[in-house]
Scaffold this active site. Sequence first.
Site, PDB file in Angstrom:
ATOM      1  CG  HIS A   1      66.332  -0.154  17.694  1.00 19.28           C
ATOM      2  ND1 HIS A   1      67.020   0.344  16.670  1.00 19.28           N
ATOM      3  CD2 HIS A   1      66.535   0.838  18.555  1.00 19.28           C
ATOM      4  CE1 HIS A   1      67.383   1.561  16.847  1.00 19.28           C
ATOM      5  NE2 HIS A   1      67.010   2.169  18.182  1.00 19.28           N
TER       6      HIS A   1
ATOM      7  NE  ARG B   1      72.087   2.611  12.898  1.00 18.60           N
ATOM      8  CZ  ARG B   1      73.305   2.323  13.322  1.00 18.60           C
ATOM      9  NH1 ARG B   1      73.734   3.178  14.382  1.00 18.60           N
ATOM     10  NH2 ARG B   1      73.562   1.069  13.044  1.00 18.60           N
TER      11      ARG B   1
ATOM     12  NE  ARG C   1      70.406   4.416   7.465  1.00 20.74           N
ATOM     13  CZ  ARG C   1      70.295   3.627   8.394  1.00 20.74           C
ATOM     14  NH1 ARG C   1      70.602   2.436   8.096  1.00 20.74           N
ATOM     15  NH2 ARG C   1      69.764   3.746   9.572  1.00 20.74           N
TER      16      ARG C   1
ATOM     17  CD  GLU D   1      69.460  -1.316   3.958  1.00 20.28           C
ATOM     18  OE1 GLU D   1      69.656  -1.600   4.953  1.00 20.28           O
ATOM     19  OE2 GLU D   1      69.102  -0.057   3.567  1.00 20.28           O
TER      20      GLU D   1
ATOM     21  CG  ASN E   1      72.586  -5.189  11.206  1.00 22.43           C
ATOM     22  OD1 ASN E   1      73.402  -5.869  11.199  1.00 22.43           O
ATOM     23  ND2 ASN E   1      72.278  -3.919  11.950  1.00 22.43           N
ATOM     24  CG  ASP E   2      67.536  -4.444   7.046  1.00 24.92           C
ATOM     25  OD1 ASP E   2      66.902  -5.071   7.817  1.00 24.92           O
ATOM     26  OD2 ASP E   2      67.310  -3.107   6.760  1.00 24.92           O
TER      27      ASP E   2
ATOM     28  NE  ARG F   1      67.452  -5.927  10.972  1.00 24.96           N
ATOM     29  CZ  ARG F   1      67.710  -4.898  11.501  1.00 24.96           C
ATOM     30  NH1 ARG F   1      68.328  -5.013  12.432  1.00 24.96           N
ATOM     31  NH2 ARG F   1      67.632  -3.707  11.066  1.00 24.96           N
TER      32      ARG F   1
ATOM     33  CB  CYS G   1      77.647   0.859   7.857  1.00 26.65           C
ATOM     34  SG  CYS G   1      76.124   0.253   6.777  1.00 26.65           S
TER      35      CYS G   1
END
Length: 592
Positions: free
Chosen positions: A199, A306, A343, A446, A469-470, A480, A517
């Site tokens: 993050h 988000r 989202r 994801e 990312n995921d 990660r 994204c």
Amino acid sequence: MSFQVFGIAVSRGVAIGRAVLVASSRVDVAHYFVAPDQIQAEIDRLLRARDAVVQELATLRDELPGDAPHELAALLDVHLMLLHDEAFTGGASQWIVDRHYNAEWALSAQLEVLARQFDEMEDDYLRERKADLEQVVERVLRALTHAQGNGQPPVSPRDFGGEDPLLLVAADIAPADMIQFKRSVFRGFITDIGGKTSHTAIVARSMDIPAVVGTREASRLIMQDDWVIIDGDAGTVIVNPSPIVLEEYRFRQRQSELERARLARLRHTPAVTLDGEHIELHANIEMPADGEAAVAAGATGVGLFRSEFLFMNRDGELPSEDEQFLAYKAAVEAMKGMPVTIRTVDVGADKPLDRLTVNELRHEHVLNPAMGLRAIRWSLAEPSMFRQQLRAIYRASAFGKVRLLIPMVAHLSEVRQILEMTRKVQQQLTDAGHAFTRVELGVMIEIPAAAIMLPLLLRYVDFVSIGTNDLIQYTLAIDRADEAVAHLYDPWHPAILQLIHQSILQSRLAGKGVSVCGEMAGDPDFTELLLAMGLRNFSMHPSQIPAVKQRVLRADTQRLAAVLPRVLEADDPQTVADRELAIARGGAAIVH
């Protein structure tokens, strides 16, 4: 003494400034700046908490039974002595005066200073007294929290009036703290833990400021107010640099600023490739106010709002339907008719709430939170909360184009539940007289299962958004945020490229919208590859749009698509892509 610390480069550029250490503590500590006219009040708050702890410990000592061990009374005396020491509260007060830290942050900063002094003592007994100091600090921190009603005061981050730029150094930075830090004064971040998509790394890139994570020892080796250089390109931290090194990096810093200014001139240029393909460059945002930055950067919509950041820093209290509605409405209106993709709340893993309502489940009690009750799983387990969020989103659709995005979908049964809930929500809004319009439904790709079963999912949804990312994390079985395995996190892995390519291809064949994204969308190193795969909608932080747009303007998608098979079939896709896409890019540059 000058020395270097090495870590993982996660956000490019050079930052130079004084170190600000955020101490680790078993007590959650709020970090924010106080206004100049509140400095004395903040010092008074600190002293009141200190006095409360003094009274508590004095009472405990006075009420010790006669047969209590003598060592216990002596220990309480040591704690009381520390509380009355001028280096303790006096030093913390100075942080409030000089840096405008809030009381909790000032106390933590002073703990770092005093702990270093204890570590350097030769006497074993005195060195061990550091544990007493830490216990005392935690008591005062708890007293400060209790005095605030177990919550943080409503504070807006402000520009700090100090002369020297500041760099944040910490073992780790919680997402809730990043919300505060994001709009404050720090020119760069250094953390002991984390990977390229932790993050802290994502927020640093979104702020377009240099950052190095996974240093392991930085927060222990760097001291408060040390002069530090962050080399975000090499993943190097230089502490107390020599004048020659400092001047070299200042020159590099000026060159980076000139490049940013040059790219900023592209913000009003339409993103059209050399062969006439129109590309949508959308923005990822966390808060409604970010919409203005998205428009200013030239974004043609919001590809990812988000919403979970509306749920953080609230001491476990969830935002009401009206509060959410006003936030979504503000974001929609800020985009001036351009689409906004919201989202649904994605909490869990690296973004825990202060508390989770299902069985009072807390993030730290879960063995593997990345695969636990998070994202849509948590929303479906809390149907009243989820319906409340859905109502707020649908109400905001009356003020502009809104799209609904569901994170972490892996089962068709989840999509069916969501569709049923949206039907009920629309009926509730109709019965209550609230206006709304059609809201497109999309799911995030994801989880590998979702990518593999995408043709089936596409029968039920209007669009998909690939969260790289995921997707990388789950496909490669890598945490990660764990620097120990960060070197295995590989966006160029053949399996990742195949999943992304197939997801884009299948979505386009079905006539459904598809975007990326995740971090790959905002990384110019992947722009040509994603264009070659057929992607026409990218979503990234506003600060990343100019660099990606420059790549788009210089691209010829037909040339790029012609070399894509060689990249996908390669044993080493990155090496082949660097060579083949560079050749295609060179040919396009000649046309340009």
